[in-house]
Each structure stands twice: as C-alpha cells, then as structure tokens.
Design an enzyme around this catalytic site. Structure first.
Site, PDB file in Angstrom:
ATOM      1  N   ASP A   8       0.879  -1.158   0.000  1.00  0.00           N
ATOM      2  CA  ASP A   8       0.000   0.000   0.000  1.00  0.00           C
ATOM      3  C   ASP A   8       0.922   1.214   0.000  1.00  0.00           C
ATOM      4  O   ASP A   8       2.141   1.075  -0.119  1.00  0.00           O
ATOM      5  CB  ASP A   8      -0.936  -0.043   1.215  1.00  0.00           C
ATOM      6  CG  ASP A   8      -2.220   0.747   0.969  1.00  0.00           C
ATOM      7  OD1 ASP A   8      -2.299   1.486  -0.024  1.00  0.00           O
ATOM      8  OD2 ASP A   8      -3.146   0.633   1.791  1.00  0.00           O
ATOM      9  N   GLU A  10       0.218   4.494   1.934  1.00  0.00           N
ATOM     10  CA  GLU A  10       0.144   5.456   3.042  1.00  0.00           C
ATOM     11  C   GLU A  10       1.221   5.205   4.102  1.00  0.00           C
ATOM     12  O   GLU A  10       1.600   6.122   4.824  1.00  0.00           O
ATOM     13  CB  GLU A  10      -1.254   5.405   3.672  1.00  0.00           C
ATOM     14  CG  GLU A  10      -2.366   5.965   2.783  1.00  0.00           C
ATOM     15  CD  GLU A  10      -2.918   4.980   1.758  1.00  0.00           C
ATOM     16  OE1 GLU A  10      -2.364   3.876   1.616  1.00  0.00           O
ATOM     17  OE2 GLU A  10      -3.910   5.321   1.088  1.00  0.00           O
ATOM     18  N   HIS A  60      -2.338  -0.326  -3.836  1.00  0.00           N
ATOM     19  CA  HIS A  60      -2.880   1.018  -3.562  1.00  0.00           C
ATOM     20  C   HIS A  60      -3.786   1.412  -4.731  1.00  0.00           C
ATOM     21  O   HIS A  60      -3.451   1.186  -5.904  1.00  0.00           O
ATOM     22  CB  HIS A  60      -1.735   2.014  -3.387  1.00  0.00           C
ATOM     23  CG  HIS A  60      -2.190   3.425  -3.132  1.00  0.00           C
ATOM     24  ND1 HIS A  60      -2.857   3.773  -1.980  1.00  0.00           N
ATOM     25  CD2 HIS A  60      -2.095   4.539  -3.883  1.00  0.00           C
ATOM     26  CE1 HIS A  60      -3.146   5.075  -2.038  1.00  0.00           C
ATOM     27  NE2 HIS A  60      -2.687   5.559  -3.184  1.00  0.00           N
ATOM     28  N   HIS A 105      -1.094   1.029   6.592  1.00  0.00           N
ATOM     29  CA  HIS A 105      -1.587   2.123   7.449  1.00  0.00           C
ATOM     30  C   HIS A 105      -2.588   1.574   8.454  1.00  0.00           C
ATOM     31  O   HIS A 105      -3.196   0.522   8.232  1.00  0.00           O
ATOM     32  CB  HIS A 105      -2.249   3.214   6.597  1.00  0.00           C
ATOM     33  CG  HIS A 105      -3.364   2.686   5.750  1.00  0.00           C
ATOM     34  ND1 HIS A 105      -4.627   2.476   6.240  1.00  0.00           N
ATOM     35  CD2 HIS A 105      -3.388   2.281   4.455  1.00  0.00           C
ATOM     36  CE1 HIS A 105      -5.397   1.984   5.273  1.00  0.00           C
ATOM     37  NE2 HIS A 105      -4.661   1.848   4.186  1.00  0.00           N
ATOM     38  N   HIS A 117      -7.299   5.116   7.599  1.00  0.00           N
ATOM     39  CA  HIS A 117      -8.594   4.887   6.962  1.00  0.00           C
ATOM     40  C   HIS A 117      -8.781   3.387   6.821  1.00  0.00           C
ATOM     41  O   HIS A 117      -7.845   2.615   7.043  1.00  0.00           O
ATOM     42  CB  HIS A 117      -8.685   5.574   5.583  1.00  0.00           C
ATOM     43  CG  HIS A 117      -7.830   4.954   4.524  1.00  0.00           C
ATOM     44  ND1 HIS A 117      -6.478   5.208   4.419  1.00  0.00           N
ATOM     45  CD2 HIS A 117      -8.104   4.065   3.538  1.00  0.00           C
ATOM     46  CE1 HIS A 117      -5.975   4.530   3.398  1.00  0.00           C
ATOM     47  NE2 HIS A 117      -6.932   3.816   2.861  1.00  0.00           N
TER      48      HIS A 117
HETATM   49 ZN   LIG Z   1      -3.663   2.940  -0.079  1.00  0.00          ZN
END
Ligand SMILES: [Zn+2]
Length: 266
Positions: A8, A10, A60, A105, A117
């Site tokens: 991902d 973040e 992502h 994240h 999130h």
């Molecule tokens: Zn992401």
C-alpha cells in the site's frame, strides 16, 4: 519458500499527506518512487532470508493500482499491477510460505496514525469483522490466513505496526515513521527506512514457520458503516447481504474471502 508481498502507499517512509498518494497530484510522482524502493528493500531482505520466489501485488488504489515504477523493479521479484482483479488478493494462494504488507496504514479512527482509513476515507467510516473493529492490515492477515499463509511482516508508521503486533504475536514490524497527527509525522531518513525493512523482512522469512496464520471464526460477518446513506441506497439485499440501517450493511460468508467478495459485488 515463496513470499507474497501486498503493498500500500500510506505507510511508505516519507509519506505524510493525502496529495502524495493521489495520482492527480504532482507530489505523487516522487512518492511512487519511495514506495518502489521500500518494496525493493523488502524483496532484498526476503531473498537474504531464504525466499525462493517473491510476488509483489501493487494494491494502492490510485492510478489503477500501477503505483510502483517499472524501471525500478527489483530483479528478484515478479510484480502484479493493474485492475480489475479477478480475486482478493490477486495472485495469493496456499503455495506461499508467508505474507508481508509494505506501506501499511492503521485502521480508520486510530489517533495519531498517518493517513488512517479503512478501504476508502470517502465512503467507509468503519469495518467490523465478527463484531471486532478491523482495518486493512487485519483484512490482509485474515485473507492470508484463509489460505493457511502466515502474516509475517509489516512496514508502516508506529500505529500500523502496533495494530499488526496486537493481531499477530511475533510478527516482524518495520517502523518507518512516527505518526503525530493524521497528516504529520516524525520521519526517518531513507537509508534507515530501507535498512530496517530489509532486516525485518530477512528475519520474517527465517522465522515464518514459527508464526501462526490468522484464523477468523466461521461464518464470517463483516459489518460496514458507510459515510452517507447514498452508498447503502445502491446496495441490493441478497444472500449474505443484509442492511442493518441507513448507513450499515452486514456481509456474511462461510469464510473471509466469501464475505469480502460480497462487498466487492461478487
Ligand atoms: Zn492505499
């Protein structure tokens, strides 16, 4: 041992704000290089730890899941990019000996976590699995566990690492930054980030057999609270899909993959 890496953005070293993870913004171009280099450090560590094959899935959502830079791919891995996927997570099966999550994240609502999130800050408030809050880290671990693959290594901020540690005893965690607020962090220099990812990746492969896969009790119930009623208006009740309220839907399946595929519309 084959290693599966889901990436991902973040939780990549150096990334602190939304514009860095959006392909519409000029900041994104630099950030995707940082992502590629964090993943490469994990690939290198996995190989040093004894991995015979490494498959990376670029997960992502920006730029149709083509975030990593092709010209900078590590020659010791194969990379899955693009959408749509035919399965969640694309390319994962029971032949892998361990899963890493790079650039992870924390789940939505985690205080002081960089870009926290769950799936989409625009549409999801919270996800609960069998009545416990869960984020994307937990979901990756659960999907790996479905295939009896242990979730053995994570990189991200200190909050993402704490979330992983609580979920999987013994997981190797590479802290690449310390969250201060949602869009502020204390960053570590790139060489330090790459070194810690590489070391933790190597240790994770060496210790993979000692880490138990995450098991989610069947049947699996995934409750999603959406930001607005309009997201629920567009969902049809059917087998395994029940509306709990104007903003809440319960997706049920015999296992995590079946329940999660119902969210994806399958
Ligand atoms: Zn992401």
């Amino acid at each position: 041992m084959r290693i599966y890496i889901v990436s991902d953005m973040e939780g990549v070293g150096g990334i602190v704000c939304d514009d860095q993870v959006r392909s519409s913004h000029s900041y994104y171009e630099k950030a995707r290089e940082w992502l590629t280099l964090d993943v490469n450090a994990a690939v290198q560590g996995a190989i040093e730890g004894g991995a015979t094959e490494v498959v990376v899935c670029d997960a992502h959502g920006a730029n149709s899941a083509c975030n990593m830079l092709y010209e900078k791919f590590h020659e010791g891995a194969q990379y899955i990019q693009g959408t749509p996927w035919t399965e969640y997570l694309q390319g994962l099966d029971a032949s892998f000996g361990g899963m890493f999550h790079i650039g992870a994240h924390a789940m939505s609502g985690t205080a002081g976590a960089v870009l926290e999130h769950t799936m989409s800050s625009a549409s999801w408030v919270e996800m609960r699995v069998n009545d416990e809050p869960m984020g994307e880290i937990g979901l990756c671990a659960a999907v790996a566990g479905h295939f009896d693959v242990p979730f053995i290594m994570v990189s991200g901020d200190d909050k993402a690492c704490a979330e992983s540690d609580a979920l999987v005893p013994g997981i190797e965690c590479a802290i690449v930054k310390y969250g201060i607020s949602r869009t502020c962090a204390k960053l570590l220099p790139m060489p330090v980030v790459h070194r810690v990812i590489r070391e933790k990746a190597k240790a994770a492969v060496q210790r993979a057999k000692a880490i138990k896969p995450v098991v989610v009790q069947s049947p699996v119930e995934i409750e999603i609270e959406y930001v607005r009623t309009s997201f629920v208006d567009g969902i049809k009740e059917r087998e395994g899909v029940r509306k709990l309220g104007p903003r809440k839907v319960l997706f049920t399946g015999k296992d995590t993959v079946e329940a999660f595929n119902r969210i994806r519309g399958g």
